[in-house]
Design a protein around this motif. Structure first.
Motif, PDB file in Angstrom:
ATOM      1  N   GLN A   1      61.497  29.910  53.161  1.00 26.33           N
ATOM      2  CA  GLN A   1      60.231  29.396  52.663  1.00 26.33           C
ATOM      3  C   GLN A   1      60.261  29.116  51.169  1.00 26.33           C
ATOM      4  O   GLN A   1      59.351  28.499  50.638  1.00 26.33           O
ATOM      5  CB  GLN A   1      59.108  30.409  52.981  1.00 26.33           C
ATOM      6  N   GLU A   2      61.289  29.598  50.460  1.00 23.25           N
ATOM      7  CA  GLU A   2      61.367  29.409  49.008  1.00 23.25           C
ATOM      8  C   GLU A   2      61.678  27.962  48.655  1.00 23.25           C
ATOM      9  O   GLU A   2      62.356  27.263  49.384  1.00 23.25           O
ATOM     10  CB  GLU A   2      62.432  30.344  48.423  1.00 23.25           C
TER      11      GLU A   2
ATOM     12  N   ILE B   1      47.508  36.012  66.478  1.00 22.76           N
ATOM     13  CA  ILE B   1      47.912  36.216  67.874  1.00 22.76           C
ATOM     14  C   ILE B   1      47.243  37.481  68.415  1.00 22.76           C
ATOM     15  O   ILE B   1      46.974  38.427  67.682  1.00 22.76           O
ATOM     16  CB  ILE B   1      49.443  36.303  68.054  1.00 22.76           C
ATOM     17  N   HIS B   2      46.969  37.454  69.710  1.00 21.73           N
ATOM     18  CA  HIS B   2      46.380  38.582  70.421  1.00 21.73           C
ATOM     19  C   HIS B   2      47.357  38.991  71.522  1.00 21.73           C
ATOM     20  O   HIS B   2      47.673  38.180  72.391  1.00 21.73           O
ATOM     21  CB  HIS B   2      45.038  38.196  71.042  1.00 21.73           C
ATOM     22  N   GLY B   3      47.826  40.224  71.470  1.00 19.14           N
ATOM     23  CA  GLY B   3      48.798  40.680  72.460  1.00 19.14           C
ATOM     24  C   GLY B   3      48.140  41.196  73.724  1.00 19.14           C
ATOM     25  O   GLY B   3      47.165  41.950  73.675  1.00 19.14           O
ATOM     26  N   TYR B   4      48.678  40.768  74.856  1.00 22.55           N
ATOM     27  CA  TYR B   4      48.220  41.252  76.158  1.00 22.55           C
ATOM     28  C   TYR B   4      49.196  42.240  76.772  1.00 22.55           C
ATOM     29  O   TYR B   4      48.916  42.842  77.799  1.00 22.55           O
ATOM     30  CB  TYR B   4      48.052  40.082  77.130  1.00 22.55           C
ATOM     31  N   GLY B   5      50.410  42.384  76.186  1.00 23.02           N
ATOM     32  CA  GLY B   5      51.403  43.262  76.784  1.00 23.02           C
ATOM     33  C   GLY B   5      51.820  42.773  78.153  1.00 23.02           C
ATOM     34  O   GLY B   5      52.060  41.586  78.358  1.00 23.02           O
ATOM     35  N   SER B   6      51.871  43.703  79.123  1.00 23.53           N
ATOM     36  CA  SER B   6      52.293  43.331  80.478  1.00 23.53           C
ATOM     37  C   SER B   6      51.114  43.310  81.446  1.00 23.53           C
ATOM     38  O   SER B   6      51.204  43.756  82.587  1.00 23.53           O
ATOM     39  CB  SER B   6      53.371  44.300  80.984  1.00 23.53           C
ATOM     40  N   THR B   7      49.987  42.782  80.986  1.00 25.26           N
ATOM     41  CA  THR B   7      48.809  42.620  81.845  1.00 25.26           C
ATOM     42  C   THR B   7      49.139  41.743  83.054  1.00 25.26           C
ATOM     43  O   THR B   7      49.893  40.783  82.938  1.00 25.26           O
ATOM     44  CB  THR B   7      47.669  41.961  81.043  1.00 25.26           C
ATOM     45  N   THR B   8      48.589  42.070  84.215  1.00 23.03           N
ATOM     46  CA  THR B   8      48.817  41.260  85.408  1.00 23.03           C
ATOM     47  C   THR B   8      47.936  40.008  85.379  1.00 23.03           C
ATOM     48  O   THR B   8      46.727  40.091  85.168  1.00 23.03           O
ATOM     49  CB  THR B   8      48.500  42.055  86.689  1.00 23.03           C
ATOM     50  N   PHE B   9      48.574  38.858  85.579  1.00 26.12           N
ATOM     51  CA  PHE B   9      47.856  37.592  85.716  1.00 26.12           C
ATOM     52  C   PHE B   9      48.150  37.044  87.107  1.00 26.12           C
ATOM     53  O   PHE B   9      49.299  37.088  87.566  1.00 26.12           O
ATOM     54  CB  PHE B   9      48.307  36.587  84.642  1.00 26.12           C
ATOM     55  N   ARG B  10      47.122  36.513  87.770  1.00 26.07           N
ATOM     56  CA  ARG B  10      47.348  36.002  89.116  1.00 26.07           C
ATOM     57  C   ARG B  10      46.372  34.894  89.449  1.00 26.07           C
ATOM     58  O   ARG B  10      45.291  34.802  88.872  1.00 26.07           O
ATOM     59  CB  ARG B  10      47.263  37.128  90.149  1.00 26.07           C
ATOM     60  N   SER B  11      46.798  34.061  90.402  1.00 22.49           N
ATOM     61  CA  SER B  11      45.966  32.957  90.879  1.00 22.49           C
ATOM     62  C   SER B  11      46.087  32.887  92.390  1.00 22.49           C
ATOM     63  O   SER B  11      47.159  32.550  92.916  1.00 22.49           O
ATOM     64  CB  SER B  11      46.414  31.637  90.249  1.00 22.49           C
ATOM     65  N   GLU B  12      45.011  33.216  93.090  1.00 21.32           N
ATOM     66  CA  GLU B  12      45.046  33.143  94.547  1.00 21.32           C
ATOM     67  C   GLU B  12      45.222  31.706  95.008  1.00 21.32           C
ATOM     68  O   GLU B  12      45.943  31.430  95.973  1.00 21.32           O
ATOM     69  CB  GLU B  12      43.769  33.737  95.134  1.00 21.32           C
ATOM     70  N   ALA B  13      44.586  30.764  94.304  1.00 21.34           N
ATOM     71  CA  ALA B  13      44.682  29.355  94.695  1.00 21.34           C
ATOM     72  C   ALA B  13      46.122  28.862  94.652  1.00 21.34           C
ATOM     73  O   ALA B  13      46.547  28.061  95.492  1.00 21.34           O
ATOM     74  CB  ALA B  13      43.803  28.500  93.785  1.00 21.34           C
TER      75      ALA B  13
ATOM     76  N   ALA C   1      65.424  42.478  58.058  1.00 19.11           N
ATOM     77  CA  ALA C   1      66.374  41.412  57.747  1.00 19.11           C
ATOM     78  C   ALA C   1      65.840  40.051  58.194  1.00 19.11           C
ATOM     79  O   ALA C   1      66.035  39.036  57.508  1.00 19.11           O
ATOM     80  CB  ALA C   1      67.716  41.703  58.419  1.00 19.11           C
ATOM     81  N   PHE C   2      65.167  40.020  59.325  1.00 17.40           N
ATOM     82  CA  PHE C   2      64.574  38.774  59.819  1.00 17.40           C
ATOM     83  C   PHE C   2      63.519  38.260  58.846  1.00 17.40           C
ATOM     84  O   PHE C   2      63.479  37.069  58.509  1.00 17.40           O
ATOM     85  CB  PHE C   2      63.968  39.016  61.201  1.00 17.40           C
ATOM     86  N   LEU C   3      62.672  39.151  58.365  1.00 16.53           N
ATOM     87  CA  LEU C   3      61.640  38.741  57.412  1.00 16.53           C
ATOM     88  C   LEU C   3      62.268  38.240  56.109  1.00 16.53           C
ATOM     89  O   LEU C   3      61.782  37.268  55.520  1.00 16.53           O
ATOM     90  CB  LEU C   3      60.699  39.911  57.127  1.00 16.53           C
TER      91      LEU C   3
ATOM     92  N   GLU D   1      52.503  37.409  61.494  1.00 17.65           N
ATOM     93  CA  GLU D   1      51.813  37.992  60.337  1.00 17.65           C
ATOM     94  C   GLU D   1      52.273  37.318  59.047  1.00 17.65           C
ATOM     95  O   GLU D   1      51.462  37.024  58.160  1.00 17.65           O
ATOM     96  CB  GLU D   1      52.097  39.491  60.266  1.00 17.65           C
ATOM     97  N   GLU D   2      53.568  37.078  58.944  1.00 18.93           N
ATOM     98  CA  GLU D   2      54.139  36.517  57.722  1.00 18.93           C
ATOM     99  C   GLU D   2      53.601  35.120  57.423  1.00 18.93           C
ATOM    100  O   GLU D   2      53.360  34.767  56.261  1.00 18.93           O
ATOM    101  CB  GLU D   2      55.665  36.481  57.846  1.00 18.93           C
TER     102      GLU D   2
END
Length: 200
Positions: A199-200, A80-92, A190-192, A74-75
């Motif tokens: 950046q200054e 970015i688009h968050g998917y969280g812990s969505t399952t991703f898989r590839s049978e191949a 603190a990180f921001l 954001e800064e």
């Protein structure tokens, strides 16, 4: 800003079961049965199945790292688009998992995320990078031994890399200093502040 320190987090309560000889249809059946159950993850790699229950410490670590990354994006105006812990898989490729957190940068991509976050508090288990390699995820950020390591997919193998193609100005060493699960609001602020000073 001063942040109070807490003792290192313990992997107590992490639970893992490894099964061999699991077929792809069996894995998909288990996903249908258990896939929506909170607090339970299924990882699959070429016939090996890992059933994993993360600890509260694991979940706090993934959350603070994702908060830091999201606020950084954001800064500096990275979409970015968050998917969280969505399952991703590839049978191949016979690979599948649910990342701790993952994101697509600029545009959503249904087949795989661009960037994933993993927390490793225990040794052993299925090699998550091998699964990500099979899925073709370009970058994986791993928290292990109280430090962050970034891996970029170069050809067909992962190499540890110093900077991200998706977050090119981000110093992950700096970000790691603010991975403080017990001080999340203060750590993010603190990180921001540290980012703005640079950046200054």
């Amino acid at each position: 800003m001063t942040l109070s320190m807490h003792p290192p987090l313990s992997p107590v309560a992490e639970q893992r079961v490894l099964l061999s000889g699991v077929t792809w249809p069996q894995y998909e059946s288990l996903l249908e049965i258990f896939g929506d159950r909170p607090g339970l993850r299924l990882l699959y790699s070429e016939g090996m199945l890992e059933i994993f229950i993360p600890s509260s410490e694991h979940e706090m670590l993934k959350k603070v790292i994702s908060r830091l990354l999201e606020r950084y994006a954001e800064e500096v105006d990275i979409v970015i688009h968050g998917y969280g812990s969505t399952t991703f898989r590839s049978e191949a490729k016979a690979q599948g998992l649910e990342p701790d957190e993952c994101y697509c940068v600029d545009t959503l991509k249904e087949e795989r995320p661009d960037f994933a976050i993993e927390i490793n508090l225990m040794s052993g288990g299925i090699d998550k990078l091998a699964i990500y390699q099979g899925l073709g995820v370009p970058e994986v950020l791993i928290w292990q031994n109280n430090a962050l390591a970034l891996y970029g997919l170069r050809g067909e193998i992962y190499q540890e890399v110093p900077c991200s193609q998706f977050f090119p100005g981000l110093d992950f060493g700096l970000l790691a200093q603010y991975v403080q699960p017990y001080n999340q609001p203060q750590a993010v602020k603190a990180f921001l502040e540290a980012i703005r000073l640079r950046q200054e």
